[in-house]
Design a protein around this motif. Structure first.
Motif, PDB file in Angstrom:
ATOM      1  N   VAL A 169      -2.485   6.446   5.773  1.00  0.00           N
ATOM      2  CA  VAL A 169      -2.636   5.006   5.992  1.00  0.00           C
ATOM      3  C   VAL A 169      -1.741   4.251   5.015  1.00  0.00           C
ATOM      4  O   VAL A 169      -1.785   4.521   3.797  1.00  0.00           O
ATOM      5  CB  VAL A 169      -4.109   4.578   5.814  1.00  0.00           C
ATOM      6  CG1 VAL A 169      -4.250   3.067   5.925  1.00  0.00           C
ATOM      7  CG2 VAL A 169      -4.998   5.280   6.839  1.00  0.00           C
ATOM      8  N   PRO A 170      -0.906   3.331   5.487  1.00  0.00           N
ATOM      9  CA  PRO A 170      -0.030   2.576   4.574  1.00  0.00           C
ATOM     10  C   PRO A 170      -0.814   1.915   3.447  1.00  0.00           C
ATOM     11  O   PRO A 170      -1.823   1.253   3.670  1.00  0.00           O
ATOM     12  CB  PRO A 170       0.608   1.526   5.507  1.00  0.00           C
ATOM     13  CG  PRO A 170       0.585   2.162   6.857  1.00  0.00           C
ATOM     14  CD  PRO A 170      -0.692   2.959   6.898  1.00  0.00           C
ATOM     15  N   GLY A 171      -0.328   2.130   2.245  1.00  0.00           N
ATOM     16  CA  GLY A 171      -1.008   1.610   1.062  1.00  0.00           C
ATOM     17  C   GLY A 171      -2.083   2.534   0.536  1.00  0.00           C
ATOM     18  O   GLY A 171      -2.565   2.362  -0.590  1.00  0.00           O
ATOM     19  N   TRP A 172      -2.462   3.556   1.337  1.00  0.00           N
ATOM     20  CA  TRP A 172      -3.480   4.533   0.937  1.00  0.00           C
ATOM     21  C   TRP A 172      -2.944   5.955   1.078  1.00  0.00           C
ATOM     22  O   TRP A 172      -3.708   6.893   1.309  1.00  0.00           O
ATOM     23  CB  TRP A 172      -4.741   4.373   1.791  1.00  0.00           C
ATOM     24  CG  TRP A 172      -5.616   3.244   1.338  1.00  0.00           C
ATOM     25  CD1 TRP A 172      -5.479   1.928   1.614  1.00  0.00           C
ATOM     26  CD2 TRP A 172      -6.777   3.359   0.501  1.00  0.00           C
ATOM     27  NE1 TRP A 172      -6.473   1.201   1.018  1.00  0.00           N
ATOM     28  CE2 TRP A 172      -7.293   2.061   0.325  1.00  0.00           C
ATOM     29  CE3 TRP A 172      -7.435   4.440  -0.104  1.00  0.00           C
ATOM     30  CZ2 TRP A 172      -8.438   1.801  -0.429  1.00  0.00           C
ATOM     31  CZ3 TRP A 172      -8.574   4.173  -0.853  1.00  0.00           C
ATOM     32  CH2 TRP A 172      -9.057   2.869  -1.022  1.00  0.00           C
ATOM     33  N   GLU A 173      -1.643   6.119   0.952  1.00  0.00           N
ATOM     34  CA  GLU A 173      -1.057   7.451   1.051  1.00  0.00           C
ATOM     35  C   GLU A 173      -1.688   8.380   0.006  1.00  0.00           C
ATOM     36  O   GLU A 173      -1.787   8.031  -1.157  1.00  0.00           O
ATOM     37  CB  GLU A 173       0.462   7.384   0.839  1.00  0.00           C
ATOM     38  CG  GLU A 173       1.239   6.674   1.946  1.00  0.00           C
ATOM     39  CD  GLU A 173       1.262   5.153   1.801  1.00  0.00           C
ATOM     40  OE1 GLU A 173       1.889   4.481   2.649  1.00  0.00           O
ATOM     41  OE2 GLU A 173       0.651   4.637   0.828  1.00  0.00           O
ATOM     42  N   LYS A 174      -2.130   9.546   0.473  1.00  0.00           N
ATOM     43  CA  LYS A 174      -2.827  10.543  -0.356  1.00  0.00           C
ATOM     44  C   LYS A 174      -4.224  10.087  -0.765  1.00  0.00           C
ATOM     45  O   LYS A 174      -4.856  10.695  -1.641  1.00  0.00           O
ATOM     46  CB  LYS A 174      -2.007  10.927  -1.597  1.00  0.00           C
ATOM     47  CG  LYS A 174      -0.618  11.456  -1.296  1.00  0.00           C
ATOM     48  CD  LYS A 174      -0.645  12.739  -0.500  1.00  0.00           C
ATOM     49  CE  LYS A 174       0.755  13.286  -0.280  1.00  0.00           C
ATOM     50  NZ  LYS A 174       0.773  14.518   0.539  1.00  0.00           N
ATOM     51  N   GLY A 175      -4.700   9.019  -0.142  1.00  0.00           N
ATOM     52  CA  GLY A 175      -6.103   8.667  -0.227  1.00  0.00           C
ATOM     53  C   GLY A 175      -6.629   8.161  -1.552  1.00  0.00           C
ATOM     54  O   GLY A 175      -5.889   7.650  -2.394  1.00  0.00           O
TER      55      GLY A 175
END
Length: 344
Positions: A169-175
């Motif tokens: 998710v864009p802005g949440w890469e690698k969570g």
């Protein structure tokens, strides 16, 4: 002649008895504790609430976090609440039950949270409280596998699926791990279950008298060093980890392996949320916490997270309250039939 009541209804007795036992058992189950609470005694933390959330299936957080909670409440005055992964069918603590941690609403009035989670997929009604906690910018301490705390299914429609440890998710890469702590799960840098971790204090932080390191000189953890490749520009590494060629405190350092960050601080900020403080460590297994100075590091970080740096003792009391015989880490080796009351 009238048939005695008992005789007339005797054929129903087994049914009535079964119904009574079921009702009694259900009532007792409803009254069972699903979380622990320790009221703060005297100390600088009086009036502050810390919520500790256990939920990993390998490093026995269900044993280690109650022990830390007792230290915080008994020696430092913090009121503490400990949450556990619970099997709702029998209210037992089952670490590999990944979709139920009752009591997440306790985060609503928490001042700080300490977590050791691994690959959880909590229902939205529970996860909402954690997301709200982070939106509020409250301080967080995250241990060991919390770098990969969440693991959502491929087809998940949850609004919290972005917390997945490999999120795209864009802005949440690698969570959650990368977004909040600075790193997600990468790899074992040390040889798992064959090499431990020798903590090497960062020289600049020692020279600058970082209060989180007050009284901390000797850390050895049985869990191995994790690979850390990315922490972000605002992270401050407090302790570096050297792999030890053996699983005991006297094992020599394996100098063929580079050092890795094993404890650091940083800030975090969710979209539209307030800025918060994070202390993260890739140490924290229940057996790791036999290290007095690792316990001290975590207690000091609690003060730091709450903007209480001037109150960090020169050498915080971290004596274990009661008995503590931690189980060695590993999958499916948790104690069977555990109830919350076992950790009072």
């Amino acid at each position: 002649m009238t048939t005695p009541y008992f005789n007339r209804n005797s054929r129903y007795l087994p049914v009535l008895l079964a119904l009574y036992l079921f009702t009694f058992g259900w009532s007792m189950a409803q009254d069972e504790k699903l979380m622990l609470h320790f009221e703060g005694e005297n100390g600088p933390g009086k009036g502050k609430k810390v919520v500790l959330i256990s939920g990993d299936d390998e490093y026995r957080s269900e044993e280690g976090l109650p022990m830390l909670a007792k230290i915080l409440s008994t020696h430092h005055g913090f009121s503490t609440t400990v949450l556990f992964p619970i099997n709702p069918e029998n209210n037992q603590i089952v670490p590999n039950h990944k979709s139920n941690i009752p009591g997440m609403e306790e985060l609503q009035d928490a001042d700080l949270a300490i977590i050791l989670l691994r690959f959880r997929e909590l229902p939205d009604e529970q996860m909402k409280y954690f997301d709200d906690f982070l939106q509020a910018g409250k301080p967080l301490i995250a241990l060991r596998t919390s770098t990969h705390a969440f693991n959502y299914g491929k087809d998940s429609k949850s609004p919290y699926a972005k917390y997945h440890w490999q999120s795209t998710v864009p802005g949440w890469e690698k969570g959650f791990g990368r977004k909040i702590l600075g790193e997600t799960w990468v790899a074992h840098h040390g040889q798992h279950a064959k090499e431990g971790t020798r903590g090497m204090l960062d020289g600049l932080q020692v020279a600058n008298k970082n209060p989180i390191l007050n009284g901390v000189t000797d850390i050895w953890a049985a869990s191995d060093v994790y690979t850390v490749t990315h922490l972000g520009d605002d992270a401050t590494v407090l302790v570096h980890g050297a792999s030890t060629s053996g699983m005991n405190p006297d094992a020599p350092i394996n100098w063929e392996k580079s050092l890795m960050p094993v404890a650091w601080t940083k800030s975090y900020n969710l979209d539209g949320g307030k800025k918060g403080r994070v202390f993260a460590s890739t140490m924290g297994a229940s057996v790791d916490l036999q290290s007095e100075d690792l316990r001290r590091l975590i207690i000091n970080a609690t003060y730091w997270g709450l903007d209480m740096e001037p109150m960090i003792p020169e050498e915080a009391v971290v004596d274990i309250v009661g008995d503590y015989a931690p189980t060695m880490f590993g999958f499916d080796n948790f104690r069977q039939g555990m109830k919350v009351t076992d950790f009072e």
